[in-house]
Design a protein around this motif. Sequence first.
Motif: not given
Length: 117
Positions: A71, A76-77, A79-84, A87
């Motif tokens: 990510k 990606c930042n 937050t986006q890495a964490c969201q992935e 998920e």
Amino acid sequence: ARVYLDEEFTMIGLAMARSIGDFAVKAVGVIPQPEVTQFEINPDDQFMIMASDGVWEFIESQEAVDIVQAKFKEGCNCTQACQELIEQASSRWAEEEGDYRDDITCIVVKFPLPFQV
């Protein structure tokens, strides 16, 4: 958490997030003292993943690192890495356990920290 103990019947409802320090569950192994480990951040460290057992149940440490690193390579930042990562963990729980899943909590911190720059 509630613990009912008698000679014929034992019923344990254990919710760890709410039971740390709850002396009623001491008999089944819950302790009030947290386990703490300290690490020094060195210049080669790129990021840190802190996650609950709901993440680690079906994702190995190296795979989590690979997911987060991918990510970041996409721009990606945190937050986006964490969201992935969340998920992916959620998807694995659905595949393995159906409707049931454990708590999935995650924090990703990218290094260097602003005060380290």
